[in-house]
Design a protein around this motif. Structure first.
Motif, PDB file in Angstrom:
ATOM      1  N   ARG A  60     -14.864  80.400 -49.020  1.00  0.00           N
ATOM      2  CA  ARG A  60     -14.916  79.128 -49.724  1.00  0.00           C
ATOM      3  C   ARG A  60     -15.876  78.161 -49.034  1.00  0.00           C
ATOM      4  NH1 ARG A  60      -9.342  76.651 -50.139  1.00  0.00           N
ATOM      5  NH2 ARG A  60      -9.781  76.151 -47.978  1.00  0.00           N
ATOM      6  N   GLU A  61     -15.890  78.198 -47.690  1.00  0.00           N
ATOM      7  CA  GLU A  61     -16.818  77.328 -46.950  1.00  0.00           C
ATOM      8  C   GLU A  61     -18.263  77.680 -47.302  1.00  0.00           C
ATOM      9  OE1 GLU A  61     -16.293  75.230 -43.906  1.00  0.00           O
ATOM     10  OE2 GLU A  61     -14.243  75.729 -43.312  1.00  0.00           O
ATOM     11  N   GLU A  67     -19.263  79.209 -50.104  1.00  0.00           N
ATOM     12  CA  GLU A  67     -19.512  78.938 -51.515  1.00  0.00           C
ATOM     13  C   GLU A  67     -19.730  77.448 -51.761  1.00  0.00           C
ATOM     14  OE1 GLU A  67     -16.790  81.116 -53.980  1.00  0.00           O
ATOM     15  OE2 GLU A  67     -17.211  79.818 -55.678  1.00  0.00           O
ATOM     16  N   LYS A  68     -18.921  76.604 -51.114  1.00  0.00           N
ATOM     17  CA  LYS A  68     -19.008  75.175 -51.369  1.00  0.00           C
ATOM     18  C   LYS A  68     -20.085  74.489 -50.556  1.00  0.00           C
ATOM     19  CE  LYS A  68     -14.817  74.137 -53.556  1.00  0.00           C
ATOM     20  NZ  LYS A  68     -13.901  73.057 -53.869  1.00  0.00           N
ATOM     21  N   GLY A  69     -20.644  75.190 -49.575  1.00  0.00           N
ATOM     22  CA  GLY A  69     -21.703  74.588 -48.774  1.00  0.00           C
ATOM     23  C   GLY A  69     -21.205  73.862 -47.542  1.00  0.00           C
ATOM     24  N   THR A  70     -19.886  73.835 -47.337  1.00  0.00           N
ATOM     25  CA  THR A  70     -19.362  73.144 -46.160  1.00  0.00           C
ATOM     26  C   THR A  70     -19.665  73.928 -44.891  1.00  0.00           C
ATOM     27  OG1 THR A  70     -17.232  74.220 -46.523  1.00  0.00           O
ATOM     28  CG2 THR A  70     -17.494  72.021 -47.402  1.00  0.00           C
ATOM     29  N   GLU A  80     -22.482  75.040 -43.976  1.00  0.00           N
ATOM     30  CA  GLU A  80     -23.740  74.572 -43.397  1.00  0.00           C
ATOM     31  C   GLU A  80     -23.491  73.451 -42.387  1.00  0.00           C
ATOM     32  OE1 GLU A  80     -26.627  74.498 -46.432  1.00  0.00           O
ATOM     33  OE2 GLU A  80     -28.143  73.529 -45.208  1.00  0.00           O
ATOM     34  N   ALA A  81     -22.589  72.536 -42.732  1.00  0.00           N
ATOM     35  CA  ALA A  81     -22.287  71.439 -41.811  1.00  0.00           C
ATOM     36  C   ALA A  81     -21.450  71.950 -40.640  1.00  0.00           C
ATOM     37  CB  ALA A  81     -21.546  70.327 -42.550  1.00  0.00           C
ATOM     38  N   LEU A  82     -20.566  72.890 -40.947  1.00  0.00           N
ATOM     39  CA  LEU A  82     -19.685  73.418 -39.907  1.00  0.00           C
ATOM     40  C   LEU A  82     -20.485  74.120 -38.811  1.00  0.00           C
ATOM     41  CD1 LEU A  82     -16.613  73.598 -39.359  1.00  0.00           C
ATOM     42  CD2 LEU A  82     -16.702  75.887 -40.303  1.00  0.00           C
ATOM     43  N   VAL A  83     -21.442  74.941 -39.197  1.00  0.00           N
ATOM     44  CA  VAL A  83     -22.199  75.668 -38.172  1.00  0.00           C
ATOM     45  C   VAL A  83     -23.220  74.768 -37.482  1.00  0.00           C
ATOM     46  CG1 VAL A  83     -21.901  77.938 -39.183  1.00  0.00           C
ATOM     47  CG2 VAL A  83     -23.896  76.611 -39.779  1.00  0.00           C
ATOM     48  N   MET A  84     -23.520  73.611 -38.087  1.00  0.00           N
ATOM     49  CA  MET A  84     -24.414  72.674 -37.418  1.00  0.00           C
ATOM     50  C   MET A  84     -23.663  71.837 -36.375  1.00  0.00           C
ATOM     51  SD  MET A  84     -27.510  72.860 -37.840  1.00  0.00           S
ATOM     52  CE  MET A  84     -28.064  71.314 -37.110  1.00  0.00           C
ATOM     53  N   SER A  85     -22.343  71.922 -36.389  1.00  0.00           N
ATOM     54  CA  SER A  85     -21.559  71.186 -35.395  1.00  0.00           C
ATOM     55  C   SER A  85     -21.596  71.974 -34.092  1.00  0.00           C
ATOM     56  CB  SER A  85     -20.124  71.050 -35.895  1.00  0.00           C
ATOM     57  OG  SER A  85     -19.447  72.270 -35.727  1.00  0.00           O
ATOM     58  N   ALA A 127     -23.518  82.507 -37.539  1.00  0.00           N
ATOM     59  CA  ALA A 127     -23.467  81.058 -37.716  1.00  0.00           C
ATOM     60  C   ALA A 127     -24.769  80.593 -38.346  1.00  0.00           C
ATOM     61  CB  ALA A 127     -23.232  80.375 -36.376  1.00  0.00           C
ATOM     62  N   ARG A 128     -25.170  81.252 -39.413  1.00  0.00           N
ATOM     63  CA  ARG A 128     -26.405  80.881 -40.100  1.00  0.00           C
ATOM     64  C   ARG A 128     -26.167  80.907 -41.600  1.00  0.00           C
ATOM     65  NH1 ARG A 128     -29.204  84.803 -36.903  1.00  0.00           N
ATOM     66  NH2 ARG A 128     -29.375  83.937 -34.829  1.00  0.00           N
ATOM     67  N   VAL A 129     -27.176  80.543 -42.331  1.00  0.00           N
ATOM     68  CA  VAL A 129     -26.983  80.500 -43.781  1.00  0.00           C
ATOM     69  C   VAL A 129     -27.832  81.545 -44.508  1.00  0.00           C
ATOM     70  CG1 VAL A 129     -26.254  78.114 -43.885  1.00  0.00           C
ATOM     71  CG2 VAL A 129     -28.669  78.653 -43.980  1.00  0.00           C
ATOM     72  N   LEU A 143     -30.503  77.037 -38.526  1.00  0.00           N
ATOM     73  CA  LEU A 143     -29.608  77.671 -39.490  1.00  0.00           C
ATOM     74  C   LEU A 143     -30.199  78.941 -40.072  1.00  0.00           C
ATOM     75  CD1 LEU A 143     -28.428  74.540 -41.467  1.00  0.00           C
ATOM     76  CD2 LEU A 143     -26.942  76.113 -40.247  1.00  0.00           C
ATOM     77  N   LYS A 194     -27.948  70.801 -31.083  1.00  0.00           N
ATOM     78  CA  LYS A 194     -26.955  70.270 -32.018  1.00  0.00           C
ATOM     79  C   LYS A 194     -26.484  68.868 -31.624  1.00  0.00           C
ATOM     80  CE  LYS A 194     -25.183  74.597 -33.812  1.00  0.00           C
ATOM     81  NZ  LYS A 194     -24.150  75.637 -33.656  1.00  0.00           N
ATOM     82  N   LYS A 241     -27.037  69.760 -50.155  1.00  0.00           N
ATOM     83  CA  LYS A 241     -25.802  69.867 -50.919  1.00  0.00           C
ATOM     84  C   LYS A 241     -24.688  69.201 -50.125  1.00  0.00           C
ATOM     85  CE  LYS A 241     -23.101  73.404 -53.198  1.00  0.00           C
ATOM     86  NZ  LYS A 241     -22.684  74.805 -53.136  1.00  0.00           N
ATOM     87  N   SER A 300     -21.715  68.719 -48.080  1.00  0.00           N
ATOM     88  CA  SER A 300     -21.132  69.799 -47.294  1.00  0.00           C
ATOM     89  C   SER A 300     -19.932  69.331 -46.487  1.00  0.00           C
ATOM     90  CB  SER A 300     -22.194  70.394 -46.380  1.00  0.00           C
ATOM     91  OG  SER A 300     -22.691  69.384 -45.549  1.00  0.00           O
ATOM     92  N   TYR A 305     -15.072  65.830 -37.861  1.00  0.00           N
ATOM     93  CA  TYR A 305     -16.367  66.054 -37.208  1.00  0.00           C
ATOM     94  C   TYR A 305     -16.503  65.246 -35.924  1.00  0.00           C
ATOM     95  CZ  TYR A 305     -18.208  69.448 -40.353  1.00  0.00           C
ATOM     96  OH  TYR A 305     -18.405  70.619 -41.029  1.00  0.00           O
ATOM     97  N   TYR A 310     -17.288  66.858 -32.246  1.00  0.00           N
ATOM     98  CA  TYR A 310     -18.339  66.409 -31.332  1.00  0.00           C
ATOM     99  C   TYR A 310     -17.780  65.866 -30.026  1.00  0.00           C
ATOM    100  CZ  TYR A 310     -22.266  67.191 -34.398  1.00  0.00           C
ATOM    101  OH  TYR A 310     -23.231  67.792 -35.152  1.00  0.00           O
TER     102      TYR A 310
END
Lengths: 365, 311
Positions: A195-196, A198-201, A203-208, A362-364, B57, B80, B89, B91, B105, B109
């Motif tokens: 779901r993460e 599919e919804k695009g979340t 991308e933000a999660l792995v950027m953390s 951890a990539r897209v 990414l 990061k 999109k 996210s 978040y 962090y």
């Protein structure tokens, strides 16, 4: 409406993974099913004890058992106790015991034969009883003709291990628990990760700054906690609602179940790693579920499946889990006697978790 | 330069291939610290792919990336923390509230509870989302979601903010307020890398990189790019008398690089600098006895530049 049908089919054709599942699922399930179950019922390995070795008719009867297509006599013993031991140790699935004075009794007014069955394996036990009853009818005809008396003169006495007659829910409890603990954690966690994506979340999660393993272990702990509550709920309903037989400590059941549950979570994680969306993740989990159920001993004991197909059971974690729980709940064996079941379950946990950790990117891309 | 790095982002020969398609083709991109750099190009130019590689990414097929002199793949941890990223999109989690999303978040962090509270209040104020703390993110309007994303990207006070089409699908007034957020951040010392396909908002950038078909076609300030199209500033002259005579006069002026007839009454002139050229032209034309109906600088739009340079 025709346009809608065409659109759906077009979309399905372009989702290669789903398409593979739609085509592959029936093929693989049927091939496995035919392979395992297609070779007739298979011979049930049994032991025979003839305690009337001097009697002429007892050997005729042994001969009839040997000729039978249902049984495969793998051992001859000389006492009821030894026959029971062999069944208990699992060397054979049942034993037929011809008591002392069998020939004599038969000639006078009628004799009986003892069937030893293991009630912790309900499907085997039932099939043994059916086959033995059929066998007695034909044996009666042969023996009465041989000595020129009027039949029927044979009857059957049952000796059950872990019996007497278990309720059906007692013997099926391990399978039901296994189904819940395989399907629920696997689908829950795989859908959660898919779901993460599919919804695009994702991308933000792995950027953390979260590391790969932190994401995996975090998901594992959350869904581990939730499905552990499911486990407690299932057991509570079984034990207090339906008074299911439990010849072991609750701690032992929880220990084995938790091990299996973690493995299922690992399986779900691995499924989510190779899926692009929630539908695929769900399908993979279900896809694994069907063969697992076919080859866990619930429908038919693994021992009577086509021998070459038993390998499917031997790589099926559900098979070991069901076996372990039957040993615990019905047979009341202690945990240390279950290494044969627990070792594969450990391997299952280690393999699924390692695979998902290694494959999780951890990539897209 | 001592004690200060020149480049926030620097790529060399950055290339990404997808099954035979070259999405990004040997890109040499340099974003200087302290600037707002805009990556401008049509959809499919490779902007998002570039951004994703810069963020670590997406693995490049070839080439190097340095973020403040760190490798985004080998030193992901460091990068990061330096970098805030707002994906194209939405996210964040639809089924968490505005506050819960930011709080999650924030703790990821490593901000303490009190730091989080302070920072979230501050950011909600900044993106004007005060009062929506307890709304589910999924129920917010498109523009509010974008502002929430921006707040989330800013939680850890990044030195470099990367925004992928931050104003896509946002109505014009809100787009303007977004750019005022960006300018404010920039004034506080944040370097911004923004992708967009809106020509008008690209004018807000300090420097622009024009991207087309995976290549960087030109890099310059918006004004520099416009000048590049004609080789200088463009001036329109409408004289009262015949054009041929005027052209003759203009050709005698050293600061007029080029004269072109637009139609039977208009002329376009290319000069080095319109501001000094216009008074000089008035003087010169007057001296030659040419009567002028109008004389003004032509505002070249970026769209023309883009078509001129990328086509």
């Amino acid at each position: 409406m025709a346009a809608l049908v065409i659109k759906e089919l077009k979309q399905l054709r372009r989702d290669v993974r789903t398409l593979a599942m739609v085509i592959g699922m029936p093929i693989i399930v049927m091939v496995l099913f035919g392979w395992g179950y297609g070779g007739g019922m298979g011979h049930i390995p049994i032991a025979v004890a003839n305690l009337d070795p001097e009697g002429m008719l007892s050997w005729s009867f042994v001969n009839i058992v040997e000729q039978s297509k249902a049984f495969h006599v793998v051992a001859y013993v000389d006492s009821l106790e030894k026959a029971e031991d062999m069944v208990q140790e699992g060397q054979v699935l049942g034993a037929i015991v011809i008591p002392e004075g069998f020939t004599q009794s038969y000639l006078v007014d009628g004799a009986f034969v003892i069937l030893v069955t293991d009630e912790s394996m309900p499907s085997i036990s039932r099939s043994l009883k059916d086959h033995t009853a059929a066998l007695l009818t034909s044996a009666d005809a042969t023996l009465s003709a041989e000595v020129g008396v009027q039949g029927p003169r044979l009857s059957l006495i049952l000796t059950t291990l872990y019996g007497p007659e278990l309720k059906r829910i007692d013997s099926f409890m391990p399978v039901v628990l296994g189904m819940i603990l395989l399907l629920l954690p696997a689908t829950l966690i795989s859908v959660a990760i898919a779901r993460e994506r599919e919804k695009g979340t994702f991308e933000a999660l792995v950027m953390s700054p979260l590391r790969r393993w932190e994401i995996i272990v975090g998901k594992l702990l959350a869904y581990g906690f939730v499905t552990f509550l499911d486990l407690l709920l299932t057991l509570a309903i079984a034990l207090y609602g339906f008074k299911v037989l439990m010849r072991c400590s609750l701690i032992d059941i929880l220990a084995v179940s938790t091990l299996f549950l973690v493995g299922s979570l690992g399986l779900g994680l691995a499924a989510s790693v190779v899926s692009r969306n929630q539908l695929q993740a769900y399908q993979i989990s279900t896809f694994i579920f069907i063969p697992a159920l076919l080859f866990c001993g619930a429908f038919a004991p693994v021992e009577i499946l086509t021998p070459s197909s038993r390998i499917v059971a031997y790589i099926n974690p559900l098979y070991y889990f069901v076996d372990a729980l039957q040993s615990l709940m019905v047979r009341g064996q202690p945990l240390y006697m279950m290494l044969w079941d627990l070792t594969p379950l450990f391997i299952y946990v280690v393999v699924t978790l390692t695979c998902s950790l290694l494959l999780f990117k951890a990539r897209v891309d | 330069m001592v004690g200060r790095l020149m480049f926030a982002v620097r790529t060399r020969g950055l290339t990404k291939r997808f099954k035979g398609l070259v999405a990004v083709d040997s890109l040499d991109l340099e974003v200087e610290t302290g600037e707002i750099f805009g990556l401008l190009g049509p959809n499919g130019a490779g902007k998002t792919t570039t951004i994703r590689m810069i963020c670590g990414l997406l693995l490049p097929s070839k080439g190097h990336i340095r973020i403040y002199d760190h490798d985004p793949f080998k030193e992901a941890e460091k990068v990061k923390r330096i970098l805030g990223y707002m994906p194209q999109k939405f996210s964040l989690y639809d089924d968490l509230t505005v506050w819960e999303n930011l709080d999650f978040y924030g703790s990821v962090y490593g901000l303490s509870k009190s730091e989080r509270e302070r920072r979230i209040e501050e950011l909600l104020d900044f993106v004007e989302l005060k009062g929506f703390e307890h709304h589910l993110a999924g129920k917010l309007s498109g523009g509010m979601k974008q502002r929430l994303s921006l707040a989330s990207a800013l939680l850890h006070s990044p030195k470099l903010l990367i925004l992928d089409e931050p104003t896509a699908g946002v109505d014009p007034p809100l787009r303007r307020s977004f750019w005022s957020f960006f300018r404010k951040l920039n004034n506080e010392g944040v370097t911004l890398l923004v992708t967009t396909h809106y020509m008008d908002e690209a004018e807000n950038c300090d420097r622009l990189g024009l991207m087309n078909k995976g290549r960087l076609v030109a890099v310059n300030s918006p004004r520099g790019l416009k000048r590049k199209l004609h080789g200088g500033d463009l001036i329109e002259l409408v004289p009262k008398s015949g054009l041929d005579e005027v052209i003759h006069v203009l050709e005698g002026l050293s600061f007029v690089f080029k004269v072109e007839k637009v139609n039977e009454e208009r002329l376009h002139l290319v000069v080095e600098d319109a501001e000094t050229a216009i008074p000089a032209l008035f003087t010169a034309l007057e001296r030659a006895g040419v009567e002028v109906r109008s004389l003004s600088q032509v505002n070249v739009n970026l769209e023309d530049v883009f078509i001129g340079l990328a086509g």
